[in-house]
Design a protein around this motif. Sequence first.
Motif, PDB file in Angstrom:
ATOM      1  N   GLY A  96       0.829  -1.202   0.000  1.00  0.00           N
ATOM      2  CA  GLY A  96       0.000   0.000   0.000  1.00  0.00           C
ATOM      3  C   GLY A  96       0.860   1.246   0.000  1.00  0.00           C
ATOM      4  O   GLY A  96       2.051   1.198   0.313  1.00  0.00           O
ATOM      5  N   PRO A  97       0.246   2.390  -0.355  1.00  0.00           N
ATOM      6  CA  PRO A  97       0.999   3.645  -0.388  1.00  0.00           C
ATOM      7  C   PRO A  97       1.442   4.057   1.017  1.00  0.00           C
ATOM      8  O   PRO A  97       0.689   3.886   1.975  1.00  0.00           O
ATOM      9  N   LEU A  98       2.635   4.619   1.112  1.00  0.00           N
ATOM     10  CA  LEU A  98       3.152   5.064   2.413  1.00  0.00           C
ATOM     11  C   LEU A  98       2.200   6.070   3.070  1.00  0.00           C
ATOM     12  O   LEU A  98       1.991   6.026   4.279  1.00  0.00           O
ATOM     13  N   ILE A  99       1.608   6.954   2.265  1.00  0.00           N
ATOM     14  CA  ILE A  99       0.785   8.013   2.873  1.00  0.00           C
ATOM     15  C   ILE A  99      -0.488   7.477   3.536  1.00  0.00           C
ATOM     16  O   ILE A  99      -1.078   8.155   4.356  1.00  0.00           O
ATOM     17  N   ASP A 100      -0.889   6.248   3.181  1.00  0.00           N
ATOM     18  CA  ASP A 100      -2.099   5.667   3.793  1.00  0.00           C
ATOM     19  C   ASP A 100      -1.781   4.614   4.847  1.00  0.00           C
ATOM     20  O   ASP A 100      -2.688   3.962   5.378  1.00  0.00           O
ATOM     21  N   THR A 101      -0.507   4.383   5.135  1.00  0.00           N
ATOM     22  CA  THR A 101      -0.137   3.246   5.995  1.00  0.00           C
ATOM     23  C   THR A 101      -0.461   3.533   7.457  1.00  0.00           C
ATOM     24  O   THR A 101      -0.101   4.582   7.988  1.00  0.00           O
ATOM     25  N   ALA A 150       7.940   0.902  -4.731  1.00  0.00           N
ATOM     26  CA  ALA A 150       6.689   1.635  -4.561  1.00  0.00           C
ATOM     27  C   ALA A 150       5.595   0.656  -4.139  1.00  0.00           C
ATOM     28  O   ALA A 150       5.519  -0.465  -4.680  1.00  0.00           O
ATOM     29  N   LEU A 151       4.780   1.055  -3.210  1.00  0.00           N
ATOM     30  CA  LEU A 151       3.669   0.276  -2.656  1.00  0.00           C
ATOM     31  C   LEU A 151       4.141  -0.928  -1.829  1.00  0.00           C
ATOM     32  O   LEU A 151       3.333  -1.715  -1.348  1.00  0.00           O
ATOM     33  N   LEU A 152       5.454  -1.066  -1.705  1.00  0.00           N
ATOM     34  CA  LEU A 152       6.034  -2.080  -0.809  1.00  0.00           C
ATOM     35  C   LEU A 152       7.069  -1.386   0.085  1.00  0.00           C
ATOM     36  O   LEU A 152       8.082  -1.974   0.455  1.00  0.00           O
ATOM     37  N   TYR A 155       7.501  -2.816   3.718  1.00  0.00           N
ATOM     38  CA  TYR A 155       8.075  -4.161   3.534  1.00  0.00           C
ATOM     39  C   TYR A 155       9.559  -4.028   3.142  1.00  0.00           C
ATOM     40  O   TYR A 155      10.421  -4.729   3.701  1.00  0.00           O
ATOM     41  N   SER A 156       9.861  -3.123   2.204  1.00  0.00           N
ATOM     42  CA  SER A 156      11.254  -2.927   1.784  1.00  0.00           C
ATOM     43  C   SER A 156      12.108  -2.494   2.977  1.00  0.00           C
ATOM     44  O   SER A 156      13.236  -2.984   3.152  1.00  0.00           O
ATOM     45  N   ALA A 157      11.552  -1.608   3.813  1.00  0.00           N
ATOM     46  CA  ALA A 157      12.300  -1.152   4.999  1.00  0.00           C
ATOM     47  C   ALA A 157      12.631  -2.332   5.912  1.00  0.00           C
ATOM     48  O   ALA A 157      13.731  -2.409   6.483  1.00  0.00           O
ATOM     49  N   THR A 158      11.697  -3.270   6.030  1.00  0.00           N
ATOM     50  CA  THR A 158      11.980  -4.431   6.905  1.00  0.00           C
ATOM     51  C   THR A 158      13.118  -5.268   6.323  1.00  0.00           C
ATOM     52  O   THR A 158      13.912  -5.838   7.070  1.00  0.00           O
ATOM     53  N   GLU A 195      -0.943 -12.642  -2.876  1.00  0.00           N
ATOM     54  CA  GLU A 195      -1.475 -11.562  -2.025  1.00  0.00           C
ATOM     55  C   GLU A 195      -0.986 -10.195  -2.525  1.00  0.00           C
ATOM     56  O   GLU A 195      -1.766  -9.237  -2.593  1.00  0.00           O
ATOM     57  N   ILE A 196       0.314 -10.116  -2.887  1.00  0.00           N
ATOM     58  CA  ILE A 196       0.848  -8.831  -3.357  1.00  0.00           C
ATOM     59  C   ILE A 196       0.106  -8.390  -4.621  1.00  0.00           C
ATOM     60  O   ILE A 196      -0.351  -7.253  -4.739  1.00  0.00           O
ATOM     61  N   ASP A 197      -0.052  -9.327  -5.555  1.00  0.00           N
ATOM     62  CA  ASP A 197      -0.695  -9.006  -6.829  1.00  0.00           C
ATOM     63  C   ASP A 197      -2.144  -8.543  -6.625  1.00  0.00           C
ATOM     64  O   ASP A 197      -2.589  -7.560  -7.228  1.00  0.00           O
ATOM     65  N   LYS A 198      -2.857  -9.257  -5.744  1.00  0.00           N
ATOM     66  CA  LYS A 198      -4.277  -8.939  -5.485  1.00  0.00           C
ATOM     67  C   LYS A 198      -4.413  -7.546  -4.876  1.00  0.00           C
ATOM     68  O   LYS A 198      -5.227  -6.730  -5.289  1.00  0.00           O
ATOM     69  N   ARG A 199      -3.559  -7.276  -3.899  1.00  0.00           N
ATOM     70  CA  ARG A 199      -3.617  -5.984  -3.202  1.00  0.00           C
ATOM     71  C   ARG A 199      -3.153  -4.841  -4.125  1.00  0.00           C
ATOM     72  O   ARG A 199      -3.716  -3.752  -4.110  1.00  0.00           O
ATOM     73  N   MET A 200      -2.139  -5.129  -4.965  1.00  0.00           N
ATOM     74  CA  MET A 200      -1.685  -4.122  -5.937  1.00  0.00           C
ATOM     75  C   MET A 200      -2.835  -3.778  -6.886  1.00  0.00           C
ATOM     76  O   MET A 200      -3.027  -2.624  -7.252  1.00  0.00           O
ATOM     77  N   ALA A 201      -3.614  -4.814  -7.273  1.00  0.00           N
ATOM     78  CA  ALA A 201      -4.752  -4.579  -8.169  1.00  0.00           C
ATOM     79  C   ALA A 201      -5.775  -3.661  -7.492  1.00  0.00           C
ATOM     80  O   ALA A 201      -6.299  -2.726  -8.111  1.00  0.00           O
TER      81      ALA A 201
END
Length: 259
Positions: A96-101, A150-152, A155-158, A195-201
């Motif tokens: 998801g976008p960082l601004i909505d996390t 982007a949108l991860l 997750y990337s930070a982890t 899950e990533i693909d579904k949520r990205m959609a």
Amino acid sequence: MKIKGKTVLVTGSGRGIGRSIALRLAQDGANLALVDMMPDGISAVANEIKALGGRAITFTADVSDPQQITAAVESTVHELGGMDIMINNAGIALIGPLIDTEPAAVERVMRVNVNGVLWGIQAAARSFKARSIPGKIISGCSIAGHEGYALLGVYSATKFAVRALTQAAAKELASDGITVNSYCPGVVGTDMWVEIDKRMAEVTGAKVGETYDKFVNNIALGRAQTPEDVAAFVSYLAGPDSDYMTGQSIIIDGGLVYR
Ligand SMILES: NC(=O)C1=CN([C@@H]2O[C@H](COP(=O)(O)OP(=O)(O)OC[C@H]3O[C@@H](n4cnc5c(N)ncnc54)[C@H](O)[C@@H]3O)[C@@H](O)[C@H]2O)C=CC1
Ligand SMILES: CC(=O)C(C)=O
């Protein structure tokens, strides 16, 4: 058969990459301790290993709880007579976008992907030191540990954090003969990517399958990675041929991220 007779604990081994790592190391001759939050997957994998003629025990545990992961390590030593290699594979995605996390979602993914790896390193290192053995600690990182997606973003930070823990632990534990490394897969066709693909959609309006295809189309070797591709590399990290490697988080992604 270079790790014949060694005992390996693999977290998140009820499905996906962890399952393939466990099966591959069992084929390499290791005894397996299978750890996952979900009991059904590890019990099925244990049966697969036993059908291959191998030895496997299971522990239902949450890697984000240091007491549970320590108990799994101690029980493994007790039940299998040792523990030589720790594989901190369990991880979860956050898309998801960082601004909505939301804070709760960040806390959850940090607790599993960062704290979980730290508790795994800690439990394994304490056990290796107490028994004076030169163990190996191997953790699941990602190409997202080398490049923020982007949108991860969280997750990337982890996964950047997994690289940092790998480097620091390698430096702290080298004098005990303990090596610490990570594997960094690219796009592996597991439930996590479903899950990533579904949520990205949902987030981008792309069709289901489109994001996955877009990522795979950028892979130089022209196909998605299989869990077995990852397991083959982990087999090398678990074996004696990698004895002179420590502190590294190595990309294995078919040619996607170049570092
Ligand atoms: N699938 C991919 O494309 C990539 C995956 N990775 C990493 O590889 C590792 C494995 O990924 P996949 O097999 O694709 O995931 P997956 O979602 O298919 O399987 C993960 C397993 O870990 C278990 N698990 C989750 N949280 C846990 C917890 N708190 N305690 C114990 N077990 C827990 C789940 O029950 C599941 O069995 C993860 O660390 C992931 O971040 C890295 C790069 C790419
Ligand atoms: C899941 C994951 O780590 C990527 C980058 O696909």
